[in-house]
Every structure is written in C-alpha cells, then in structure tokens.
Write a protein that holds these residues in place. Structure first.
Motif, mmCIF file in Angstrom:
data_model
loop_
_atom_site.group_PDB
_atom_site.id
_atom_site.type_symbol
_atom_site.label_atom_id
_atom_site.label_comp_id
_atom_site.label_asym_id
_atom_site.label_seq_id
_atom_site.Cartn_x
_atom_site.Cartn_y
_atom_site.Cartn_z
ATOM 1 N N ASP A 1 41.226 47.424 48.962
ATOM 2 C CA ASP A 1 41.054 47.513 47.515
ATOM 3 C C ASP A 1 39.726 48.225 47.264
ATOM 4 O O ASP A 1 38.670 47.588 47.291
ATOM 5 N N ALA A 2 39.801 49.537 47.045
ATOM 6 C CA ALA A 2 38.605 50.380 46.882
ATOM 7 C C ALA A 2 37.728 50.200 48.121
ATOM 8 O O ALA A 2 38.224 50.314 49.235
ATOM 9 N N ALA A 3 36.447 49.873 47.936
ATOM 10 C CA ALA A 3 35.545 49.724 49.079
ATOM 11 C C ALA A 3 35.655 48.330 49.703
ATOM 12 O O ALA A 3 35.095 48.083 50.765
ATOM 13 N N GLY A 4 36.367 47.433 49.035
ATOM 14 C CA GLY A 4 36.518 46.074 49.533
ATOM 15 C C GLY A 4 37.956 45.793 49.926
ATOM 16 O O GLY A 4 38.690 46.687 50.327
ATOM 17 N N CYS A 5 38.343 44.534 49.789
ATOM 18 C CA CYS A 5 39.715 44.160 50.119
ATOM 19 C C CYS A 5 40.072 42.848 49.421
ATOM 20 O O CYS A 5 39.218 42.142 48.909
ATOM 21 N N GLU A 6 41.345 42.572 49.421
ATOM 22 C CA GLU A 6 41.847 41.292 48.944
ATOM 23 C C GLU A 6 42.515 40.613 50.131
ATOM 24 O O GLU A 6 43.276 41.247 50.867
ATOM 25 N N VAL A 7 42.207 39.345 50.326
ATOM 26 C CA VAL A 7 42.856 38.563 51.373
ATOM 27 C C VAL A 7 43.824 37.623 50.672
ATOM 28 O O VAL A 7 43.436 36.883 49.766
ATOM 29 N N VAL A 8 45.090 37.676 51.081
ATOM 30 C CA VAL A 8 46.146 36.883 50.442
ATOM 31 C C VAL A 8 46.798 35.981 51.482
ATOM 32 O O VAL A 8 47.251 36.460 52.525
ATOM 33 N N PHE A 9 46.833 34.699 51.183
ATOM 34 C CA PHE A 9 47.498 33.711 52.028
ATOM 35 C C PHE A 9 48.683 33.173 51.243
ATOM 36 O O PHE A 9 48.530 32.776 50.090
ATOM 37 N N THR A 10 49.840 33.165 51.856
ATOM 38 C CA THR A 10 51.034 32.614 51.222
ATOM 39 C C THR A 10 51.256 31.203 51.748
ATOM 40 O O THR A 10 51.522 31.010 52.938
ATOM 41 N N LEU A 11 51.093 30.245 50.856
ATOM 42 C CA LEU A 11 51.288 28.842 51.213
ATOM 43 C C LEU A 11 52.700 28.445 50.836
ATOM 44 O O LEU A 11 53.099 28.581 49.673
ATOM 45 N N ARG A 12 53.436 27.974 51.799
ATOM 46 C CA ARG A 12 54.811 27.529 51.549
ATOM 47 C C ARG A 12 54.875 26.007 51.640
ATOM 48 O O ARG A 12 54.364 25.410 52.581
ATOM 49 N N ARG A 13 55.507 25.441 50.674
ATOM 50 C CA ARG A 13 55.673 23.989 50.635
ATOM 51 C C ARG A 13 56.782 23.593 51.582
ATOM 52 O O ARG A 13 57.929 24.016 51.440
ATOM 53 N N ARG A 14 56.433 22.761 52.530
ATOM 54 C CA ARG A 14 57.433 22.299 53.500
ATOM 55 C C ARG A 14 58.251 21.167 52.884
ATOM 56 O O ARG A 14 57.744 20.406 52.062
ATOM 57 N N PRO A 15 59.521 21.077 53.272
ATOM 58 C CA PRO A 15 60.363 19.987 52.752
ATOM 59 C C PRO A 15 59.691 18.631 52.985
ATOM 60 O O PRO A 15 59.096 18.384 54.034
ATOM 61 N N GLY A 16 59.764 17.799 51.966
ATOM 62 C CA GLY A 16 59.186 16.466 52.067
ATOM 63 C C GLY A 16 57.723 16.390 51.653
ATOM 64 O O GLY A 16 57.154 15.298 51.596
ATOM 65 N N THR A 17 57.105 17.537 51.346
ATOM 66 C CA THR A 17 55.709 17.549 50.930
ATOM 67 C C THR A 17 55.623 17.206 49.442
ATOM 68 O O THR A 17 56.306 17.824 48.628
ATOM 69 N N THR A 18 54.808 16.237 49.106
ATOM 70 C CA THR A 18 54.658 15.862 47.705
ATOM 71 C C THR A 18 53.888 16.952 46.959
ATOM 72 O O THR A 18 53.181 17.761 47.569
ATOM 73 N N GLU A 19 53.997 16.933 45.633
ATOM 74 C CA GLU A 19 53.237 17.896 44.830
ATOM 75 C C GLU A 19 51.735 17.683 45.040
ATOM 76 O O GLU A 19 50.984 18.646 45.131
ATOM 77 N N GLU A 20 51.307 16.445 45.142
ATOM 78 C CA GLU A 20 49.886 16.159 45.367
ATOM 79 C C GLU A 20 49.421 16.736 46.706
ATOM 80 O O GLU A 20 48.355 17.351 46.794
ATOM 81 N N ASP A 21 50.210 16.550 47.754
ATOM 82 C CA ASP A 21 49.840 17.098 49.064
ATOM 83 C C ASP A 21 49.851 18.625 49.047
ATOM 84 O O ASP A 21 49.001 19.265 49.675
ATOM 85 N N PHE A 22 50.799 19.210 48.317
ATOM 86 C CA PHE A 22 50.864 20.669 48.203
ATOM 87 C C PHE A 22 49.612 21.195 47.486
ATOM 88 O O PHE A 22 49.017 22.193 47.907
ATOM 89 N N ARG A 23 49.189 20.507 46.428
ATOM 90 C CA ARG A 23 47.950 20.883 45.725
ATOM 91 C C ARG A 23 46.747 20.765 46.659
ATOM 92 O O ARG A 23 45.849 21.605 46.655
#
Length: 139
Positions: free
Chosen positions: A97-119
């Motif tokens: 991204d121009a002189a820098g960059c963007e680092v992107v991590f894709t977090l996937r919610r695993r089955p059985g993971t609560t919304e609180e744990d996902f947060r």
C-alpha cells in the motif's frame, strides 16, 4: 454469509496498516523464529524440532505451526495443529500500500465457538497485529 446457524458472522478480517515496505514486513513476519516477538496469541516461545516449528501456546498447550512456502505474493497463511490433532488454517496477507503495507488476518469462527470467545480471539489478533506494527515501525 455462513453463520453456523447462530446469526453471528463466522469470519472477520482484521487488519492494520504498517508504515514499512511490504517486503520488509513479509520477511519478518514469515520467519517463525520471530513469532514470539509479535504473535503472543500463538505463543511466547517457539522452537524448531525435527523440521517442525513448535510453540508453547497459553491456551491449548504445545502447537505445531506451519507457514505457506515463501512467496512473492505476501501470503502468510499458516496452519496451527492443536494437541488434539485438529489443524486450524489461518489466512493472512501482507498487501503493498504505497510505501507501506496492510496486514490482513482472516479469523474464522470454528464450530462450537461462542460469540464471546470469538470476540476474545479477534481481540487477541488485533493485539498481535498492533505489536507487529509497533515492531516494524521502530526506527
């Protein structure tokens, strides 16, 4: 959007902009030996044993970390194999991204993971990316 029947999203893209060339960030972040310096969510120590990188993770215990082969596209995907034998695939990219960059991590919610744990997982990823940013932007 797949929600595992919970009504909550199963994927979150978490990113940060780093004022450093993508090649520099990729070189640092793709070296498993550097993980304890910035990815505390994964573990605070890592060792190379019999051709595998093994981290001591606070949560599940010792995990095996395997990165995608080095590449020119900034792909930092990595698999984390838990002590149970389950492997979690973690998509991650360093995008110029121009002189820098963007680092992107894709977090996937695993089955059985609560919304609180996902947060909680998302917050841990944000913390790790912030640490990476701080390390990479130091003079």
């Amino acid at each position: 959007m797949d929600t595992h029947g919970t009504g909550a999203p199963t994927t979150r893209h978490i990113s940060t902009h780093i004022d450093r060339p993508a090649a520099d960030v990729y070189a640092f972040a793709s070296n498993p030996a550097n993980l304890p310096r910035w990815a505390h969510g994964l573990g605070t120590t890592i060792e190379h044993v019999d051709g595998r990188w093994i981290a001591d993770s606070a949560g599940p215990g010792r995990v095996v970390v395997a990165f995608a082969p080095r590449n020119e596209f900034g792909v930092l995907d990595h698999d984390v194999t838990l002590p149970t034998g389950e492997t979690v695939h973690n998509p991650m990219r360093v995008l110029p991204d121009a002189a820098g960059c963007e680092v992107v991590f894709t977090l996937r919610r695993r089955p059985g993971t609560t919304e609180e744990d996902f947060r909680h997982d998302a917050a841990a990823v944000r913390t790790d990316l912030t640490t990476l940013k701080e390390l990479m932007e130091r003079p």
